[in-house]
Design a protein around this motif. Sequence first.
Motif, PDB file in Angstrom:
ATOM      1  N   ARG A   1     -27.857  14.445   3.931  1.00 42.52           N
ATOM      2  CA  ARG A   1     -28.210  13.152   4.035  1.00 42.52           C
ATOM      3  C   ARG A   1     -27.134  12.308   3.075  1.00 42.52           C
ATOM      4  N   PRO A   2     -26.400  11.601   3.573  1.00 40.89           N
ATOM      5  CA  PRO A   2     -25.216  11.190   2.773  1.00 40.89           C
ATOM      6  C   PRO A   2     -25.757   9.975   1.600  1.00 40.89           C
ATOM      7  N   HIS A   3     -25.122   9.857   0.689  1.00 36.49           N
ATOM      8  CA  HIS A   3     -25.658   8.899  -0.259  1.00 36.49           C
ATOM      9  C   HIS A   3     -24.490   7.556  -0.021  1.00 36.49           C
ATOM     10  N   ALA A   4     -24.917   6.365  -0.162  1.00 39.76           N
ATOM     11  CA  ALA A   4     -23.755   5.332   0.003  1.00 39.76           C
ATOM     12  C   ALA A   4     -22.829   5.588  -1.164  1.00 39.76           C
ATOM     13  N   THR A   5     -21.448   5.740  -0.263  1.00 38.78           N
ATOM     14  CA  THR A   5     -20.345   6.045  -1.484  1.00 38.78           C
ATOM     15  C   THR A   5     -19.587   5.140  -2.148  1.00 38.78           C
ATOM     16  N   PRO A   6     -19.926   5.097  -3.412  1.00 39.81           N
ATOM     17  CA  PRO A   6     -19.065   3.997  -4.322  1.00 39.81           C
ATOM     18  C   PRO A   6     -17.599   4.296  -3.906  1.00 39.81           C
ATOM     19  N   HIS A   7     -16.776   3.117  -3.739  1.00 43.20           N
ATOM     20  CA  HIS A   7     -15.203   3.185  -3.707  1.00 43.20           C
ATOM     21  C   HIS A   7     -14.633   1.940  -4.364  1.00 43.20           C
ATOM     22  N   TRP A   8     -13.447   2.104  -4.549  1.00 44.90           N
ATOM     23  CA  TRP A   8     -12.508   1.110  -5.111  1.00 44.90           C
ATOM     24  C   TRP A   8     -12.252  -0.010  -4.008  1.00 44.90           C
ATOM     25  N   GLU A   9     -12.460  -1.202  -4.121  1.00 39.52           N
ATOM     26  CA  GLU A   9     -12.421  -1.992  -3.129  1.00 39.52           C
ATOM     27  C   GLU A   9     -10.978  -2.963  -3.693  1.00 39.52           C
ATOM     28  N   LEU A  10      -9.675  -2.670  -3.225  1.00 38.73           N
ATOM     29  CA  LEU A  10      -8.704  -3.333  -3.587  1.00 38.73           C
ATOM     30  C   LEU A  10      -8.692  -5.018  -3.598  1.00 38.73           C
ATOM     31  N   LYS A  11      -8.474  -5.942  -4.488  1.00 35.72           N
ATOM     32  CA  LYS A  11      -8.312  -7.136  -4.446  1.00 35.72           C
ATOM     33  C   LYS A  11      -7.104  -7.720  -4.290  1.00 35.72           C
ATOM     34  N   ASP A  12      -6.580  -8.695  -3.602  1.00 33.59           N
ATOM     35  CA  ASP A  12      -5.344  -9.288  -3.570  1.00 33.59           C
ATOM     36  C   ASP A  12      -5.021 -10.344  -4.340  1.00 33.59           C
ATOM     37  N   THR A  13      -4.068  -9.671  -5.380  1.00 33.42           N
ATOM     38  CA  THR A  13      -3.637 -10.615  -6.458  1.00 33.42           C
ATOM     39  C   THR A  13      -2.460 -11.414  -6.348  1.00 33.42           C
ATOM     40  N   GLY A  14      -1.776 -11.245  -5.055  1.00 31.39           N
ATOM     41  CA  GLY A  14      -0.451 -11.853  -4.583  1.00 31.39           C
ATOM     42  C   GLY A  14       0.546 -11.680  -5.470  1.00 31.39           C
ATOM     43  N   THR A  15       0.755 -10.663  -6.411  1.00 32.78           N
ATOM     44  CA  THR A  15       1.615 -10.262  -7.362  1.00 32.78           C
ATOM     45  C   THR A  15       1.755  -8.817  -7.386  1.00 32.78           C
ATOM     46  N   ASP A  16       3.191  -8.424  -7.506  1.00 32.02           N
ATOM     47  CA  ASP A  16       3.531  -7.050  -8.131  1.00 32.02           C
ATOM     48  C   ASP A  16       3.622  -6.447  -9.351  1.00 32.02           C
ATOM     49  N   ALA A  17       3.063  -7.387 -10.000  1.00 29.36           N
ATOM     50  CA  ALA A  17       2.985  -7.156 -11.519  1.00 29.36           C
ATOM     51  C   ALA A  17       2.324  -5.781 -11.849  1.00 29.36           C
ATOM     52  N   ARG A  18       2.488  -5.052 -12.729  1.00 32.35           N
ATOM     53  CA  ARG A  18       1.861  -3.861 -13.040  1.00 32.35           C
ATOM     54  C   ARG A  18       0.869  -4.319 -14.445  1.00 32.35           C
ATOM     55  N   PHE A  19      -0.312  -4.166 -13.928  1.00 34.60           N
ATOM     56  CA  PHE A  19      -1.608  -4.458 -14.946  1.00 34.60           C
ATOM     57  C   PHE A  19      -2.198  -3.362 -15.708  1.00 34.60           C
ATOM     58  N   ARG A  20      -1.777  -3.085 -16.872  1.00 31.85           N
ATOM     59  CA  ARG A  20      -1.969  -2.007 -17.751  1.00 31.85           C
ATOM     60  C   ARG A  20      -3.255  -2.641 -18.769  1.00 31.85           C
ATOM     61  N   GLY A  21      -3.408  -4.011 -18.765  1.00 30.85           N
ATOM     62  CA  GLY A  21      -4.300  -4.685 -19.635  1.00 30.85           C
ATOM     63  C   GLY A  21      -5.275  -5.159 -18.540  1.00 30.85           C
TER      64      GLY A  21
END
Length: 363
Positions: free
Chosen positions: A37-57
Amino acid sequence: MGKSRRMVSMGLAGAALALAFAPAVPAQADGGHTQARPHATPHWELKDTGTDARFRGLAAVNRDAAWVAGSKGTVLRTSDGGDHWRNVSPTGAGELEFRDIEAFDSRRAVVLAIGEGDASRVFRTDDGGATWTESFRNPDPKAFYDCLTFFDTRHGLAMSDPVDGKYRILSTRDGGRSWDVLPGDGMPAAQEGEAGFAASGQCLVSSGSRDVWLATGGGARARVLHSSDRGLTWRATDAPVPAGDPARGVFGLAFRDRTHGIAVGGDYRADQASPRASATTRDGGRTWTQSAEPVPAYRSGVTWLPHSRTSALAVGPTGTDLTLDAGRTWRSVDTGSYDTADCTHDGACWASGEKGRVARLER
């Protein structure tokens, strides 16, 4: 707010997330056979930021609002759960490297740029990033600021790599509008080669009104320094994670209250293994215990799940790991690349990293 962890009760949001991450449970089917009986599986849903910057903050405000800060002087803000992002980068900041951001709400935030000398700067906005005021520019060529944290909307600290053998601490009493260097009398000596890692905005974290922890690496031993008086005096404790090399140490810390904390790190080089790269404390950092089943690889960020006493996520370039026992054991739940993660009191969790990657945990 920000990296401060004041999550002390197991609320419904945290319980639901932890349950959803748990393994599927058997269910009795017709004919006596069992089915999962599987649980609903949480997952990271990517959001389009429109940039290729690396976000460490990353500063998560709630399920709808979040700020990210990163390379090329980029600061973005969303108010609709990541469906749309507004570029609110400070004017003229294109050459700066933002590595930490702390948000008080969807309008007020403080962002830190790292680097030697005057490359280390702090900016504050009160209007959602429409305008920024530069409140600190490092005048000392020997200083290199890595992280900042806030205890409340007025009191906060920023930390620099050692200057003349000791970590340097900046303090603000007006929400980041002005900063003063604290006396170094209460700071223990740094090890040779020791420094902080500006990898996730989590090398300096706070919990409550006075407690703050500083993560180190690069020296013979990885250490965590703790102050219970807003940075005036510090005590250093060894942490059982990989050390003895400039690329190894503690990269990220998370405290759910003033006693219970998790440290993650390892060796950030992709071709190097990172065994034993996580540890826990139950006494405010006086002692650290190596995880019985540590994170499987280098991890730079860690966050407690909302209102949970036992569940947390750790992230790094090779994936996301989950603990359900306060950091003693971990298991992988995602293989996407993230540098940092942050959860909020309304049950939301966000992550950010390379190539403009920002995601929200969905279930």
